[in-house]
Design an enzyme around this catalytic site. Structure first.
Site, PDB file in Angstrom:
ATOM      1  N   GLY A 355     -10.232  -1.129 -19.497  1.00 22.04           N
ATOM      2  CA  GLY A 355      -9.059  -0.298 -19.714  1.00 22.04           C
ATOM      3  C   GLY A 355      -8.027  -0.550 -18.644  1.00 22.04           C
ATOM      4  O   GLY A 355      -8.182  -1.430 -17.790  1.00 22.04           O
ATOM      5  N   GLY A 357      -5.386   1.523 -15.899  1.00 17.01           N
ATOM      6  CA  GLY A 357      -5.040   2.810 -15.314  1.00 17.01           C
ATOM      7  C   GLY A 357      -3.728   2.714 -14.570  1.00 17.01           C
ATOM      8  O   GLY A 357      -3.030   1.715 -14.646  1.00 17.01           O
ATOM      9  N   GLY A 358      -3.412   3.779 -13.859  1.00 13.37           N
ATOM     10  CA  GLY A 358      -2.170   3.823 -13.117  1.00 13.37           C
ATOM     11  C   GLY A 358      -2.079   2.724 -12.072  1.00 13.37           C
ATOM     12  O   GLY A 358      -0.991   2.295 -11.711  1.00 13.37           O
ATOM     13  N   PHE A 359      -3.218   2.258 -11.604  1.00 14.49           N
ATOM     14  CA  PHE A 359      -3.195   1.308 -10.498  1.00 14.49           C
ATOM     15  C   PHE A 359      -3.400  -0.137 -10.923  1.00 14.49           C
ATOM     16  O   PHE A 359      -3.130  -1.044 -10.171  1.00 14.49           O
ATOM     17  CB  PHE A 359      -4.273   1.668  -9.477  1.00 14.49           C
ATOM     18  CG  PHE A 359      -4.019   2.984  -8.821  1.00 14.49           C
ATOM     19  CD1 PHE A 359      -3.013   3.116  -7.881  1.00 14.49           C
ATOM     20  CD2 PHE A 359      -4.761   4.096  -9.152  1.00 14.49           C
ATOM     21  CE1 PHE A 359      -2.766   4.325  -7.274  1.00 14.49           C
ATOM     22  CE2 PHE A 359      -4.518   5.316  -8.551  1.00 14.49           C
ATOM     23  CZ  PHE A 359      -3.516   5.432  -7.614  1.00 14.49           C
ATOM     24  N   GLY A 360      -3.938  -0.329 -12.097  1.00 14.88           N
ATOM     25  CA  GLY A 360      -4.169  -1.699 -12.531  1.00 14.88           C
ATOM     26  C   GLY A 360      -5.206  -1.755 -13.635  1.00 14.88           C
ATOM     27  O   GLY A 360      -5.487  -0.760 -14.306  1.00 14.88           O
ATOM     28  N   VAL A 362      -8.982  -2.435 -15.291  1.00 17.42           N
ATOM     29  CA  VAL A 362     -10.385  -2.253 -14.942  1.00 17.42           C
ATOM     30  C   VAL A 362     -11.248  -3.161 -15.805  1.00 17.42           C
ATOM     31  O   VAL A 362     -11.085  -3.202 -17.035  1.00 17.42           O
ATOM     32  CB  VAL A 362     -10.817  -0.785 -15.151  1.00 17.42           C
ATOM     33  CG1 VAL A 362     -12.228  -0.581 -14.626  1.00 17.42           C
ATOM     34  CG2 VAL A 362      -9.854   0.154 -14.458  1.00 17.42           C
ATOM     35  N   LYS A 381     -11.894  -2.752 -10.363  1.00 19.73           N
ATOM     36  CA  LYS A 381     -10.515  -2.331 -10.534  1.00 19.73           C
ATOM     37  C   LYS A 381      -9.628  -3.374  -9.875  1.00 19.73           C
ATOM     38  O   LYS A 381      -9.736  -3.617  -8.674  1.00 19.73           O
ATOM     39  CB  LYS A 381     -10.344  -0.964  -9.878  1.00 19.73           C
ATOM     40  CG  LYS A 381      -9.193  -0.177 -10.400  1.00 19.73           C
ATOM     41  CD  LYS A 381      -9.213   1.222  -9.829  1.00 19.73           C
ATOM     42  CE  LYS A 381     -10.177   2.139 -10.544  1.00 19.73           C
ATOM     43  NZ  LYS A 381      -9.557   3.053 -11.467  1.00 19.73           N
ATOM     44  N   ASP A 478      -4.503  12.890  -8.544  1.00 25.08           N
ATOM     45  CA  ASP A 478      -4.251  12.341  -9.872  1.00 25.08           C
ATOM     46  C   ASP A 478      -5.343  12.787 -10.838  1.00 25.08           C
ATOM     47  O   ASP A 478      -5.914  11.976 -11.555  1.00 25.08           O
ATOM     48  CB  ASP A 478      -4.186  10.811  -9.776  1.00 25.08           C
ATOM     49  CG  ASP A 478      -3.394  10.215 -10.926  1.00 25.08           C
ATOM     50  OD1 ASP A 478      -2.733  10.987 -11.654  1.00 25.08           O
ATOM     51  OD2 ASP A 478      -3.454   8.994 -11.114  1.00 25.08           O
TER      52      ASP A 478
END
Ligand SMILES: *[C@@H]1O[C@H](CO)[C@@H](O)[C@H](O)[C@H]1NC(C)=O
Ligand SMILES: *[C@@H]1O[C@H](CO)[C@@H](O)[C@H](O)[C@H]1NC(C)=O
Ligand SMILES: *[C@@H]1O[C@H](CO)[C@@H](O)[C@H](O)[C@H]1NC(C)=O
Ligand SMILES: *[C@@H]1O[C@H](CO)[C@@H](O)[C@H](O)[C@H]1NC(C)=O
Ligand SMILES: *[C@@H]1O[C@H](CO)[C@@H](O)[C@H](O)[C@H]1NC(C)=O
Ligand SMILES: *[C@@H]1O[C@H](CO)[C@@H](O)[C@H](O)[C@H]1NC(C)=O
Ligand SMILES: *[C@@H]1O[C@H](CO)[C@@H](O)[C@H](O)[C@H]1NC(C)=O
Ligand SMILES: *[C@@H]1O[C@H](CO)[C@@H](O)[C@H](O)[C@H]1NC(C)=O
Ligand SMILES: *[C@@H]1O[C@H](CO)[C@@H](O)[C@H](O)[C@H]1NC(C)=O
Ligand SMILES: *[C@@H]1O[C@H](CO)[C@@H](O)[C@H](O)[C@H]1NC(C)=O
Ligand SMILES: CC(=O)N[C@H]1CO[C@H](CO)[C@@H](O)[C@@H]1O
Length: 679
Positions: A355, A357-360, A362, A381, A478
């Site tokens: 998937g 996410g906000g950071f990058g 996964v 991640k 978050d």
């Protein structure tokens, strides 16, 4: 020929140099002291069998007084994760050590107490199977007495077996629960497990030159006596591994021979033995003679110069980052090689993608751990940001994240930083994120009412840990359904905690709200954050409130609700139903009648209380745990949602009747979601 020899020596020398550099940092930790125990100490301790950490103590066996079966026939161990070198192979040197600890062997009025607790020196951190009853968590019916156990222990025995003098003695044990020496405590006016709880303080000294082991013991508060209770000469080199682990073991018998085995404090100091590699490499160096020595020096020189050149070419912070890595310290996150991660994720193949996410992005990875040839599933991640600013800060923050250990947090395994790419490695959670289960048609039926309730209790427990139980407050920043992951038993675990700060000290995730792709966080962000841009424990609680409403209602806080041709946010909609006295209508209709009415109402009101526009009016994590656990009453929620005003007023006037959440009214006990939690 002599070049080959030189290269070998060079390698040995280089290894040796590395070792020497490492030594000073290690020796600093050759003593430790726990004044109380908390779950975060899992970074230093290995728990085995039926042990746990609870009420500030190591609970070596099951910690309950109500369920006799649950504490009968139990055994457990807790060992310090780092081994200590106890003897030298080249000479007769042995490490002296001192340990002191506070124990409590607790029995209820109708228990007789059994079986006992032991301080243990062992070759590893495992516990033998079936070591309950007379075996004290030390041995079992098949291993007892075997020389290969390499165990030396001091037992505190509360149950008489055929080979014991009585049911209240201490003993020195070698590889066996049949002690080599025992001392009855009655004549010393000590009862290990008297009626009513009593702490006992123990001092243990081992003198590495005289080989004398001494044990002193008193009721807590009394001074250390002049004379030891037990004093025996024992040559540890004959019995234990050179690298041995220290810890505690204990067991219970069959009701009524049961007890609670607790260690409340523990300190240990071990002498640092001089490194033997010093003398070994010196011998090789002398034996090979001058020509090889010269070549060695030349080679060393060449390598050194090359290294210098490489370093000055690449003099930015990035390379320092690696040099400073301390990944071998037990409390530091492990650093992984980029190539290993590349292999584990099949070169970051699309099929391994879990998937975004906000950071990058996964990825799933399968890591082969060399020691035992087992494959471990991990989540990797990959961060989209290509540069990290402030490496030291980053590592410091990462270390905090790494040290956060709780059964409802996704564990950070390690990290990797190469060619400007940052990767973080986490435990893999087979059941994915909570939002998937809530909204994907094929999955929603897996989330029955019990599971939903348990998930919220789990998240509350994690939040309480982050906010209050760890030695520094950690703000998640978050909290949202996509950051709540489920393991194979549907236990909820929070992920991404602390990352916003680790990645960019000073700035924080709310600053990014305007960026495309993160708008999904809307609905979870507390109103004051739009003004302050700062995350706080109170803003975490707001996010938690949104998750509570989301889980109970089965609707996303990020999308609105059309009701009688009016448009509501999720919070406003539930608040309106509450005002109209029909809050039950908010419950996810897919649950049908399969939910507990009282529980649903409790959660919905809690969700509203957490969504209070005024931060100081929101319940704190500890109160949230107690409300979910049913040990604290449901918050009173006003019929109309109060208005958000800016700037915020100071703490609300004490006359406000709604303010039921001041911490002073709470018990100091931790998160008591006892009903819900199952470890
Ligand atoms: C550990 O050792 C250091 C010196 O090496 C000493 O200052 C410190 O007090 C010791 N700590 C404990 C708990 O014994
Ligand atoms: C404990 O073990 C003994 C045998 O060692 C057995 O007789 C007894 O039933 C067991 N008790 C429980 C509660 O399992
Ligand atoms: C152990 O304690 C004794 C005195 O109680 C002290 O002399 C000795 O240095 C200590 N040894 C270690 C290894 O700390
Ligand atoms: C043991 O005592 C507790 C209360 O102290 C009581 O509830 C329980 O029934 C007793 N059990 C037995 C077997 O006597
Ligand atoms: C004793 O422990 C060992 C190691 O865990 C195990 O292999 C063995 O089966 C156990 N013996 C008994 C009688 O349970
Ligand atoms: C002692 O343990 C070792 C290793 O587990 C085993 O090979 C040996 O047979 C055992 N000895 C006895 C007497 O049981
Ligand atoms: C005492 O220690 C020795 C090892 O030195 C061991 O062989 C012996 O069986 C032990 N037990 C007793 C009861 O003496
Ligand atoms: C033995 O211990 C008890 C407390 O457990 C104390 O009241 C009593 O005075 C002690 N007796 C002696 C002889 O020290
Ligand atoms: C340890 O034993 C040696 C030799 O008997 C003695 O000289 C030394 O004082 C002892 N050390 C301690 C801390 O008691
Ligand atoms: C606690 O557990 C009992 C029995 O399992 C159950 O009846 C009760 O509803 C639970 N309490 C809460 C708050 O869910
Ligand atoms: C819905 C879902 O993915 N369920 C899985 C949760 O994890 C267990 C154990 O891995 C699987 O068996 C389920 O299929």
């Amino acid at each position: 020929m002599s070049i080959n020899v030189a290269i070998i020596i060079l390698l040995i020398t280089l290894l040796h140099v590395v070792e020497i550099q490492a030594a000073p940092l290690f020796s600093g930790r050759n003593n430790f002291s726990f004044d109380a125990f908390e779950v975060a100490d899992d970074s230093f301790l290995k728990r085995q069998g039926d042990s746990s950490i609870n009420s500030g103590a190591l609970q070596l066996t099951t910690d309950t007084t109500s369920d006799h079966d649950a504490i009968s026939n139990r055994s457990g161990r807790v060992m310090y994760l780092k081994p200590f070198k106890l003897w030298s192979s080249s000479d007769d040197n042995q490490a002296s050590f001192n340990s002191s600890f506070l124990i409590n062997i607790n029995r209820q009025p109708n228990w007789t107490a059994g079986e006992g607790l032991a301080f243990v020196i062992a070759p590893d951190i495992s516990i033998p199977a079936a070591s309950f009853g007379q075996w004290l968590g030390l041995t079992n019916a098949s291993t007892n007495g075997n020389q290969s156990n390499q165990i030396v222990a001091i037992e505190f025995d509360t149950e008489k077996q055929d080979y014991d003098p009585d049911d209240n003695h201490i003993g020195l044990n070698i590889n066996s629960v049949i002690s080599n020496k025992t001392v009855s405590l009655g004549p010393h006016n000590i009862t290990l497990s008297p009626e009513g709880s009593t702490n006992h303080k123990v001092w243990l000294h081992y003198n590495g030159s005289s080989k004398l082991m001494e044990v002193y013991m008193v009721r807590d508060g009394e001074p250390k006596p002049q004379k030891p209770l037990l004093s025996e000469t024992i040559n540890l080199k004959d019995h234990v591994n050179q690298q041995s682990y220290f810890g505690f073991a204990a067991s219970t018998g069959n009701f009524p021979a049961i007890e609670l085995n607790c260690v409340l404090k523990w300190s240990l100091e071990v002498d640092v033995l001089k490194e033997e590699s010093d003398s070994i490499s010196l011998k090789i160096g002398l034996g090979v003679g001058v020509p090889a020595g010269v070549i060695l020096l030349v080679l060393c020189g060449v390598l050194y110069v090359k290294k210098r050149i490489r370093r000055s070419e690449d003099e930015d912070v990035e390379s320092n980052f690696f040099d400073k890595s301390l990944s071998w310290l037990p409390e530091m996150p492990k650093e992984f090689k980029y190539n290993d991660i590349k292999k584990a994720t099949n070169n970051f193949h699309e099929s391994m993608r879990l998937g975004e996410g906000g950071f990058g992005i996964v990825y799933k990875g399968i890591l082969n751990i060399k020691d035992d040839n087992t494959a471990t599933e991990i989540a990797v991640k990959q961060f989209s940001r290509d540069k990290i600013k402030g490496k030291d800060d980053f590592l410091a923050e990462l270390t905090i994240i790494y040290r956060l250990r709780h059964r409802n947090l996704v564990r950070l395994i390690g990290w990797c930083y190469d060619k400007g790419k940052l990767l973080l490695l986490y435990d893999f959670m087979p059941n994915g994120s909570l939002d998937k289960h809530l909204y994907e048609a094929s999955n929603h039926n897996t989330l029955n009412w019990e599971r939903r309730y348990k998930i919220l209790a789990d998240v509350a427990s994690a939040l309480h840990y982050l906010h209050n139980e760890y030695d520094q407050k950690v703000v998640h920043r978050d909290l949202k359904a996509s950051n709540i992951l489920l393991d194979s038993d549907y236990n909820a675990r929070l992920s991404d905690f602390g990352l916003a700060r680790a990645l960019d000290n000073g700035r924080n995730s709310y600053a990014e709200l305007g960026l495309p792709g993160v708008a999904g966080t809307m609905g979870y962000v507390a109103p004051e954050c739009f003004h302050t841009g700062k995350a706080t424990p109170e803003s975490d609680v707001f996010g938690f409130g949104a998750v509570v409403l989301e889980v109970v209602c089965g609707r996303s806080p990020a999308t609105g609700i059309d009701h009688d041709q009016r448009f509501f946010s999720l919070v406003d909609w539930v608040w309106m139903l509450h005002r109209d006295g029909k809050i039950q209508e908010a419950v996810d209709e897919r649950l049908g009648n399969e939910y507990v009415v009282d529980g649903a109402e409790r959660l919905l009101l809690l969700g509203l209380a957490c969504s209070h526009p005024i931060p100081s009016e929101r319940p704190q994590a500890q109160a949230i745990c107690q409300i979910i656990g049913g040990t604290m009453s449901v918050p009173r929620v006003p019929p109309f949602k109060p208005l958000f005003t800016w700037p915020l007023m100071d703490a609300p006037s004490s006359s406000t009747t709604e303010s039921t959440f001041s911490t002073s009214t709470l018990s100091s006990k931790g998160c008591s979601v006892t009903n819900m939690s199952s470890e």
